[in-house]
Design a protein around this motif. Structure first.
Motif, PDB file in Angstrom:
ATOM      1  N   PHE A 216       0.800  -1.226   0.000  1.00 33.75           N
ATOM      2  CA  PHE A 216       0.000   0.000   0.000  1.00 33.75           C
ATOM      3  C   PHE A 216       0.838   1.285   0.000  1.00 33.75           C
ATOM      4  O   PHE A 216       0.301   2.366   0.184  1.00 33.75           O
ATOM      5  N   GLU A 217       2.149   1.188  -0.225  1.00 34.69           N
ATOM      6  CA  GLU A 217       2.969   2.397  -0.232  1.00 34.69           C
ATOM      7  C   GLU A 217       2.476   3.440  -1.231  1.00 34.69           C
ATOM      8  O   GLU A 217       2.396   4.631  -0.894  1.00 34.69           O
ATOM      9  N   PRO A 218       2.110   3.063  -2.478  1.00 34.43           N
ATOM     10  CA  PRO A 218       1.622   4.093  -3.418  1.00 34.43           C
ATOM     11  C   PRO A 218       0.383   4.819  -2.898  1.00 34.43           C
ATOM     12  O   PRO A 218       0.264   6.038  -3.058  1.00 34.43           O
ATOM     13  N   GLN A 219      -0.513   4.101  -2.249  1.00 41.77           N
ATOM     14  CA  GLN A 219      -1.720   4.734  -1.714  1.00 41.77           C
ATOM     15  C   GLN A 219      -1.394   5.648  -0.539  1.00 41.77           C
ATOM     16  O   GLN A 219      -1.958   6.734  -0.422  1.00 41.77           O
ATOM     17  N   ILE A 220      -0.470   5.223   0.322  1.00 44.76           N
ATOM     18  CA  ILE A 220      -0.064   6.067   1.451  1.00 44.76           C
ATOM     19  C   ILE A 220       0.591   7.333   0.928  1.00 44.76           C
ATOM     20  O   ILE A 220       0.291   8.443   1.379  1.00 44.76           O
ATOM     21  N   ARG A 221       1.498   7.176  -0.041  1.00 48.11           N
ATOM     22  CA  ARG A 221       2.151   8.352  -0.627  1.00 48.11           C
ATOM     23  C   ARG A 221       1.131   9.294  -1.270  1.00 48.11           C
ATOM     24  O   ARG A 221       1.234  10.514  -1.140  1.00 48.11           O
ATOM     25  N   LYS A 222       0.154   8.740  -1.961  1.00 49.05           N
ATOM     26  CA  LYS A 222      -0.871   9.571  -2.597  1.00 49.05           C
ATOM     27  C   LYS A 222      -1.628  10.387  -1.551  1.00 49.05           C
ATOM     28  O   LYS A 222      -1.870  11.581  -1.740  1.00 49.05           O
ATOM     29  N   ILE A 223      -1.961   9.755  -0.448  1.00 52.30           N
ATOM     30  CA  ILE A 223      -2.691  10.461   0.612  1.00 52.30           C
ATOM     31  C   ILE A 223      -1.856  11.599   1.179  1.00 52.30           C
ATOM     32  O   ILE A 223      -2.329  12.727   1.311  1.00 52.30           O
ATOM     33  N   VAL A 224      -0.585  11.338   1.521  1.00 47.78           N
ATOM     34  CA  VAL A 224       0.202  12.355   2.214  1.00 47.78           C
ATOM     35  C   VAL A 224       0.848  13.378   1.281  1.00 47.78           C
ATOM     36  O   VAL A 224       1.210  14.463   1.725  1.00 47.78           O
ATOM     37  N   GLU A 225       0.983  13.066  -0.004  1.00 44.47           N
ATOM     38  CA  GLU A 225       1.672  13.984  -0.911  1.00 44.47           C
ATOM     39  C   GLU A 225       0.767  14.648  -1.934  1.00 44.47           C
ATOM     40  O   GLU A 225       1.041  15.768  -2.353  1.00 44.47           O
ATOM     41  N   GLN A 226      -0.268  13.979  -2.380  1.00 48.06           N
ATOM     42  CA  GLN A 226      -0.997  14.465  -3.538  1.00 48.06           C
ATOM     43  C   GLN A 226      -2.414  14.920  -3.257  1.00 48.06           C
ATOM     44  O   GLN A 226      -2.945  15.721  -3.991  1.00 48.06           O
ATOM     45  N   MET A 227      -3.031  14.411  -2.225  1.00 48.56           N
ATOM     46  CA  MET A 227      -4.411  14.809  -1.955  1.00 48.56           C
ATOM     47  C   MET A 227      -4.412  16.198  -1.306  1.00 48.56           C
ATOM     48  O   MET A 227      -3.382  16.812  -1.124  1.00 48.56           O
ATOM     49  N   ASP A 228      -5.556  16.666  -0.942  1.00 47.27           N
ATOM     50  CA  ASP A 228      -5.729  18.016  -0.397  1.00 47.27           C
ATOM     51  C   ASP A 228      -5.306  18.071   1.068  1.00 47.27           C
ATOM     52  O   ASP A 228      -6.029  18.524   1.938  1.00 47.27           O
ATOM     53  N   MET A 229      -4.090  17.573   1.334  1.00 49.87           N
ATOM     54  CA  MET A 229      -3.556  17.440   2.689  1.00 49.87           C
ATOM     55  C   MET A 229      -2.590  18.591   2.952  1.00 49.87           C
ATOM     56  O   MET A 229      -1.827  18.967   2.065  1.00 49.87           O
ATOM     57  N   PRO A 230      -2.605  19.169   4.154  1.00 50.04           N
ATOM     58  CA  PRO A 230      -1.608  20.198   4.475  1.00 50.04           C
ATOM     59  C   PRO A 230      -0.186  19.635   4.315  1.00 50.04           C
ATOM     60  O   PRO A 230       0.042  18.446   4.524  1.00 50.04           O
ATOM     61  N   PRO A 231       0.773  20.467   3.958  1.00 49.10           N
ATOM     62  CA  PRO A 231       2.146  19.992   3.734  1.00 49.10           C
ATOM     63  C   PRO A 231       2.862  19.684   5.049  1.00 49.10           C
ATOM     64  O   PRO A 231       2.393  20.035   6.136  1.00 49.10           O
ATOM     65  N   ARG A 232       4.024  19.028   4.922  1.00 49.52           N
ATOM     66  CA  ARG A 232       4.880  18.812   6.098  1.00 49.52           C
ATOM     67  C   ARG A 232       5.163  20.144   6.756  1.00 49.52           C
ATOM     68  O   ARG A 232       5.270  21.156   6.081  1.00 49.52           O
ATOM     69  N   GLY A 233       5.307  20.111   8.037  1.00 50.35           N
ATOM     70  CA  GLY A 233       5.511  21.350   8.776  1.00 50.35           C
ATOM     71  C   GLY A 233       4.200  21.894   9.306  1.00 50.35           C
ATOM     72  O   GLY A 233       4.160  22.525  10.355  1.00 50.35           O
ATOM     73  N   VAL A 234       3.129  21.652   8.568  1.00 45.02           N
ATOM     74  CA  VAL A 234       1.788  22.023   9.025  1.00 45.02           C
ATOM     75  C   VAL A 234       1.087  20.782   9.557  1.00 45.02           C
ATOM     76  O   VAL A 234       0.370  20.833  10.537  1.00 45.02           O
ATOM     77  N   ARG A 235       1.346  19.664   8.900  1.00 46.10           N
ATOM     78  CA  ARG A 235       0.754  18.384   9.277  1.00 46.10           C
ATOM     79  C   ARG A 235       1.827  17.470   9.854  1.00 46.10           C
ATOM     80  O   ARG A 235       2.944  17.448   9.376  1.00 46.10           O
ATOM     81  N   GLN A 236       1.479  16.713  10.872  1.00 43.39           N
ATOM     82  CA  GLN A 236       2.387  15.714  11.426  1.00 43.39           C
ATOM     83  C   GLN A 236       1.851  14.341  11.057  1.00 43.39           C
ATOM     84  O   GLN A 236       0.686  14.038  11.301  1.00 43.39           O
TER      85      GLN A 236
END
Length: 66
Positions: A20-40
């Motif tokens: 499930f690495e591609p799906q995890i990466r999609k969630i944390v990098e590509q979806m409407d998720m706040p970037p690192r530094g804002v999100r932990q």
């Protein structure tokens, strides 16, 4: 998902083992998720194998608790 500040994934090693690495990466990098530094992002597991490089997925400075 713009409001998420903490993302916790339990049994993360199993998710990675099951491919499930591609799906995890999609969630944390590509979806409407706040970037690192804002999100932990936290990955939890009682049995992380040493060959899994968690730091590459979530944080520039990984740490572990023993």
């Amino acid at each position: 998902m713009q409001m998420i500040r903490f993302l916790a994934l339990d049994e993360a090693d199993r998710m990675l083992d099951m491919g499930f690495e591609p799906q995890i990466r999609k969630i944390v990098e590509q979806m409407d998720m706040p970037p690192r530094g804002v999100r932990q992002t936290m990955l939890f597991s009682a049995t992380f194998p040493s060959q899994i490089q968690v730091g590459l997925l979530v944080h520039e400075t990984p740490f572990s608790c023993s």
